[in-house]
Design a protein around this motif. Structure first.
Motif, mmCIF file in Angstrom:
data_model
loop_
_atom_site.group_PDB
_atom_site.id
_atom_site.type_symbol
_atom_site.label_atom_id
_atom_site.label_comp_id
_atom_site.label_asym_id
_atom_site.label_seq_id
_atom_site.Cartn_x
_atom_site.Cartn_y
_atom_site.Cartn_z
ATOM 1 N N ALA A 234 0.840 -1.203 0.000
ATOM 2 C CA ALA A 234 0.000 0.000 0.000
ATOM 3 C C ALA A 234 0.870 1.246 0.000
ATOM 4 O O ALA A 234 1.806 1.369 0.780
ATOM 5 C CB ALA A 234 -0.915 -0.006 1.220
ATOM 6 N N GLY A 235 0.573 2.149 -0.910
ATOM 7 C CA GLY A 235 1.273 3.421 -0.953
ATOM 8 C C GLY A 235 2.551 3.435 -1.772
ATOM 9 O O GLY A 235 3.135 4.499 -1.972
ATOM 10 N N ILE A 236 2.993 2.273 -2.254
ATOM 11 C CA ILE A 236 4.210 2.262 -3.068
ATOM 12 C C ILE A 236 3.973 3.091 -4.336
ATOM 13 O O ILE A 236 2.905 3.052 -4.932
ATOM 14 C CB ILE A 236 4.685 0.834 -3.395
ATOM 15 C CG1 ILE A 236 6.064 0.866 -4.060
ATOM 16 C CG2 ILE A 236 3.682 0.090 -4.230
ATOM 17 C CD1 ILE A 236 6.710 -0.490 -4.218
ATOM 18 N N THR A 237 4.964 3.860 -4.693
ATOM 19 C CA THR A 237 4.910 4.719 -5.875
ATOM 20 C C THR A 237 6.032 4.316 -6.815
ATOM 21 O O THR A 237 7.134 4.029 -6.373
ATOM 22 C CB THR A 237 5.109 6.197 -5.463
ATOM 23 O OG1 THR A 237 4.079 6.557 -4.547
ATOM 24 C CG2 THR A 237 5.055 7.122 -6.654
ATOM 25 N N PHE A 238 5.720 4.269 -8.108
ATOM 26 C CA PHE A 238 6.749 3.966 -9.099
ATOM 27 C C PHE A 238 6.370 4.601 -10.424
ATOM 28 O O PHE A 238 5.238 5.037 -10.611
ATOM 29 C CB PHE A 238 6.972 2.454 -9.236
ATOM 30 C CG PHE A 238 5.732 1.669 -9.567
ATOM 31 C CD1 PHE A 238 5.383 1.399 -10.877
ATOM 32 C CD2 PHE A 238 4.919 1.178 -8.553
ATOM 33 C CE1 PHE A 238 4.242 0.667 -11.185
ATOM 34 C CE2 PHE A 238 3.793 0.442 -8.840
ATOM 35 C CZ PHE A 238 3.446 0.190 -10.157
ATOM 36 N N ALA B 42 2.577 5.793 -10.987
ATOM 37 C CA ALA B 42 1.509 4.971 -10.411
ATOM 38 C C ALA B 42 1.681 4.899 -8.903
ATOM 39 O O ALA B 42 2.807 4.954 -8.399
ATOM 40 C CB ALA B 42 1.556 3.556 -11.003
ATOM 41 N N VAL B 43 0.549 4.775 -8.208
ATOM 42 C CA VAL B 43 0.533 4.625 -6.755
ATOM 43 C C VAL B 43 -0.417 3.484 -6.415
ATOM 44 O O VAL B 43 -1.488 3.356 -7.013
ATOM 45 C CB VAL B 43 0.044 5.925 -6.065
ATOM 46 C CG1 VAL B 43 -0.115 5.729 -4.563
ATOM 47 C CG2 VAL B 43 0.988 7.072 -6.344
ATOM 48 N N VAL B 44 -0.025 2.657 -5.459
ATOM 49 C CA VAL B 44 -0.909 1.599 -4.971
ATOM 50 C C VAL B 44 -1.803 2.234 -3.906
ATOM 51 O O VAL B 44 -1.303 2.693 -2.880
ATOM 52 C CB VAL B 44 -0.106 0.418 -4.390
ATOM 53 C CG1 VAL B 44 -1.049 -0.631 -3.823
ATOM 54 C CG2 VAL B 44 0.812 -0.180 -5.451
#
Length: 191
Positions: A103-107, A128-130
């Protein structure tokens, strides 16, 4: 009272379900253009959510949310190519851990889908963000002018629903399970 005319899919001629605003594209465009033998030889890993193809790259399914008139949102399951190997490893490690690590990982990466009616978004660099645990990443930002417009402007529903090719299963509407939940990595680690 006038009956609403069904909108027909331009690829198969079948009526689209009333109100449908969610589509998934089965694979990244560069992978779709490979013949079956070449794809089989070059595939390092494949699932409904991830493709890793020798010579083409690592791809992850992301949701492209498109604002639609009347305060609705269309969702497209499209593909993002993550060209940096270290970044791909970081994404995979977070996915394997799941929960708050995911949750919250950004790439960032390049959009690997020439989405109709905006095919020129293919190759646009985007972020993108989870949004939460066990959910598919969502595109949230791009410096590409067209993709930025797609992400922020309201579009006519007719344009979205008559957009062209679609997948039968509307998987991208709403929260979706973690794409790595039943992945090879989970099976190997015994999770």
């Amino acid at each position: 009272m006038a009956e609403e005319t069904a909108i027909l899919c331009s690829c198969c001629g079948e009526p689209l379900p009333p109100g449908n605003l969610a589509w998934d594209l089965e694979m990244p465009d560069p992978v779709a253009y490979l013949d079956d033998d070449d794809r089989a030889q070059r595939t390092l890993f494949e699932s409904e959510q991830v493709f890793n193809i020798a010579g083409l790259g690592a791809f992850i399914r992301v949701i492209l949310p498109v604002p639609v008139e009347h305060d609705r949102t269309a969702t497209f399951g499209v593909w993002l190519c993550v060209p940096d190997a270290k970044e791909w490893t970081r994404i995979n490690e977070a996915a394997r851990k799941g929960g708050s690590a995911w949750a919250g990982i950004t790439f960032e990466g390049r959009l690997a889908t020439a989405l109709q009616p905006w095919p020129d978004v293919f190759g646009a660099w985007t972020r993108a963000v989870v949004p939460g645990p066990d959910q598919v990443p969502r595109l949230v930002h791009s410096h590409d002018p067209l993709l930025a417009r797609v992400l922020t402007e309201r579009w006519p529903e007719e344009l979205i629903r008559a957009r062209g090719r679609h997948a039968v299963r509307p998987l991208s509407g709403g929260p979706t399970p973690n794409p790595y939940r039943r992945s090879l990595w989970s099976r190997l680690s015994g999770r």
